[in-house]
Scaffold this motif. Structure first.
Motif: not given
Length: 435
Positions: A86-109
């Protein structure tokens, strides 16, 4: 360590963009937009940042091939070193999924066990995602501020409203972005037979809790053709939303797909019990996509990616970054930003999702006519939940989690909130420092 996979030195007069979460299977959608729309956002250097080195190299290789095929001159680099990326970046786009699809599976069940919606951004699952995500995003943002104090942070990480509020409260140059509005714009333009840029939405609400109250041709003051759209294409629009046509006629608005979780809660819960989770579908799709990305002959985003979600995300991201950085972009865009009196029944520091004027100083929401009680009541209720959710994400503690769940209109009963609190903590202990 930075890995150069582009082959040209970056042009210092052009923009440097960093994508945190660059190893996501979403990323080729973003790359495709950067390549096609290079006149709107001239990029000299693109850095994909991700701790998952194997995925990152697959995505990075495809990014290079897409750029090469379309004649884009930018240097593309990949790195697992956030600070260097990110050093010297003009814009930083964040597209994270903490825990990945495994965590999402838990969130949905697990919320389904209480008869509540299981979804990654709404209800108890959405709270779990917020608790996992906010501390990570704030750490990333602090490191961006140290490395590139003037960079804009564009957050596409769900739940966007809560994450954006956390970023803004911490003083970051941040704006939240979602693809719901641009999806409606493109859909309506196609139905009307006009160019997407001619369609201006009277879009209002919170992230994933919005209504289109007008569809105007030519700009904010243009003719409102929403009544015509509903009269001539109401069945098509209702079918896309999985809501009954008579409901849209009675509302006189087009609610986002996520309003289905509120307007048809019990039917959706029953459906979720009988169908595979979206997380399972996406996990299978991601496996296929990564195999495709590893094919050295692939030099365009595959058709399968359209089923992954995030349609038109790249175009929305390019438009927003270009407007913020002064290289072009539409003057009016739908973003997540501070309320600042736009909806007078909310606090100024609530984060809303509305049309805003975009420029080098950020986003200034356009005036919004008074909301009717049906919409305003739900917006106020969910805003209160989001405030409590952010407090739980920032400070932790079982009582804060319980209060956020109790405040959510899809939960609201203390017995459910008690049980969901226990399950949320049990399923997310590895991501909660206080648990």
């Amino acid at each position: 360590m930075l890995h150069d996979i582009g082959g040209q030195a970056p042009n210092p007069r052009q923009t440097k963009i960093a994508v945190v979460g660059g190893g996501s299977t979403y990323t080729p959608e973003l790359i495709d937009g950067f390549a096609r729309l290079r006149d709107t956002l001239p990029i000299g250097e693109l850095v994909l940042v991700d701790p998952a080195a194997e995925r990152l190299e697959l995505v990075g290789g495809l990014a290079r091939r897409i750029f090469a095929k379309q004649g884009h001159p930018a240097t593309v680099t990949t790195t697992s070193d956030l600070d260097a990326g990110v050093a010297g970046a003009d814009a930083v786009l964040l597209q994270l999924r903490v825990g990945g699809q495994a965590a999402r599976q838990q969130d949905e069940t697990w919320p389904l066990e209480c008869g509540c919606i299981g979804q990654e951004t709404t209800g108890a699952g959405g709270l779990a995602k917020a608790l996992r995500t906010v501390p990570v995003v704030l750490d990333i943002a602090e490191r961006v501020r140290r490395a590139s104090p003037d960079a804009w942070i564009i957050d596409f990480t769900n739940p966007v409203g809560i994450v954006t509020r956390a970023l803004l409260q911490a003083g970051h140059r941040a704006i939240g972005l979602c693809n719901v509005a641009i999806g409606f714009q493109r859909k309506f333009a196609a139905l009307l037979g006009v160019a997407p840029g001619d369609v201006h939405l009277d879009h209002v609400g919170l992230n994933h809790l919005t209504w289109e109250r007008g569809v105007r041709l030519g700009g904010p003051e243009g003719e409102n053709v929403l009544p015509k759209l509903l009269a001539e294409h109401g069945d098509t629009i209702a079918g896309d939303l999985h809501l009954p046509r008579p409901l849209l006629d009675r509302l006189g608005t087009v609610p986002s797909y996520y309003l289905r979780y509120f307007y048809a809660h019990d039917a959706v819960v029953e459906e979720m019990w009988t169908k595979p989770s979206r997380a399972a579908e996406v996990a299978a799709m991601e496996k296929q996509l990564l195999e495709m990305y590893g094919d050295p002959a692939l030099d365009e985003k595959p058709a399968l990616l359209a089923k992954r979600g995030g349609a038109f995300y790249s175009e929305a991201a390019v438009d927003l970054a270009a407007a913020l950085l002064g290289s072009g972009g539409s003057p009016y865009q739908v973003v997540n930003t501070y309320n600042n009196g736009t909806l007078p029944f909310l606090a100024d520091d609530a984060v809303i999702e509305v049309q805003a004027a975009i420029g080098a100083r950020g986003a200034t929401p356009l005036p919004v006519p008074q909301l009717d009680p049906l919409c305003a009541g739900l917006v106020a209720n969910v805003t209160a939940y989001e405030q409590l959710a952010l407090e739980a994400a920032l400070h932790g503690g079982r009582d804060r989690v319980f209060k956020a769940l109790l405040a959510h209109p899809l939960i609201g009963q203390y017995a459910y909130a008690e049980s969901l609190t226990d399950q949320l903590i049990a399923h997310n202990q590895e991501h909660l420092a206080w648990a």
